[in-house]
Write an enzyme that holds these catalytic residues in place. Sequence first.
Site, PDB file in Angstrom:
ATOM      1  CG  ASN A 188      -8.017  -4.153  -3.952  1.00 24.46           C
ATOM      2  OD1 ASN A 188      -9.175  -4.150  -4.315  1.00 24.46           O
ATOM      3  ND2 ASN A 188      -7.577  -3.456  -2.909  1.00 24.46           N
ATOM      4  CE1 TYR A 212     -12.633   3.673  -9.768  1.00 30.97           C
ATOM      5  CE2 TYR A 212     -14.820   3.176 -10.611  1.00 30.97           C
ATOM      6  CZ  TYR A 212     -13.774   2.894  -9.752  1.00 30.97           C
ATOM      7  OH  TYR A 212     -13.871   1.818  -8.893  1.00 30.97           O
ATOM      8  CB  ILE A 223     -17.837  -2.281  -1.690  1.00 30.06           C
ATOM      9  CG1 ILE A 223     -18.195  -3.268  -2.817  1.00 30.06           C
ATOM     10  CG2 ILE A 223     -17.293  -3.032  -0.471  1.00 30.06           C
ATOM     11  CD1 ILE A 223     -19.217  -4.322  -2.457  1.00 30.06           C
ATOM     12  CG  ASP A 280      -2.129   0.899   1.067  1.00 30.20           C
ATOM     13  OD1 ASP A 280      -3.240   0.363   0.895  1.00 30.20           O
ATOM     14  OD2 ASP A 280      -1.978   2.139   1.122  1.00 30.20           O
ATOM     15  CB  THR A 301     -14.136   0.712   0.653  1.00 29.70           C
ATOM     16  OG1 THR A 301     -14.300   1.498  -0.546  1.00 29.70           O
ATOM     17  CG2 THR A 301     -14.575  -0.720   0.379  1.00 29.70           C
TER      18      THR A 301
END
Length: 265
Positions: free
Chosen positions: A94, A161, A194, A41, A196
């Site tokens: 991801n 996106y 989702i 990350d 997040t």
Amino acid sequence: MINNMNKMQNKVAVVTGAGSGIGKATAIRFAAEGAKVSLIDRNEQTVRETEKEIKSAGGEAHSFTANIAMPEEISQAIKGTAEKWGSVDVLFANAGILGMISPIEYFSSEEWAHTITNNMVGTFETVKQVIPYMKEKGGSIVVTSSVSGNRQIAQAGFSAYSTSKAGIAVLAEMAALELAQYKIRVNTVCPGMIDTNIIDSQKESKYINEVKFPFDIPENGIPLTHGPGQPEEVANVVLFLASDEAAHVTGTKVFVDGAETLIKG
């Protein structure tokens, strides 16, 4: 405590975007199934927190701070993983951002390129870097695309996106065919809404209200749950695709959206 069910026993798994959301949930699930998990990350604090959580539960993990948009950084993290554990068996590519949300007319080339570079080019670079470590004995790659750009197009200002996420899905299909000779499987997970913190990476143009559609789109139209899904629900799907239970599954897109895109197109 880690409840080891052994679906990932003896496997080394790399997870990007492991500091939060779907990446974190999947890393924790991989560890619970016996994997040694390499956590990548760009946020050093959050990725170390994921590492600490896995180790506290009895799992095995190591964190690397790297930005997938920087080829040298992701290369060093993948290399470091292989040096530490001897192989890379699974990749969950991801990491990504929402980026600028804007009408196409007012989208700057710089903002457009920023989203494409972070999402599509970053995913490409991550996938590219693991191939040499998987060619000898095979492996599993799962990439995070989205309902955006695949089943869902009517999203105001999401052109960059959605384009990046559509590109990621096509990259996975191309890779699945190209890498089948090495027994490397490549699949795509396409989450809908989702719960997040990816919204934190969104920037909004002052012209966004100029994007209008000639029909009504329900704000929270998710038939199965009437609300966002949870990262753990996506992690369960990624686990299946990454594991030997999906040994004959490659080049496939799996939508995790509670039927959202059946009514929101």
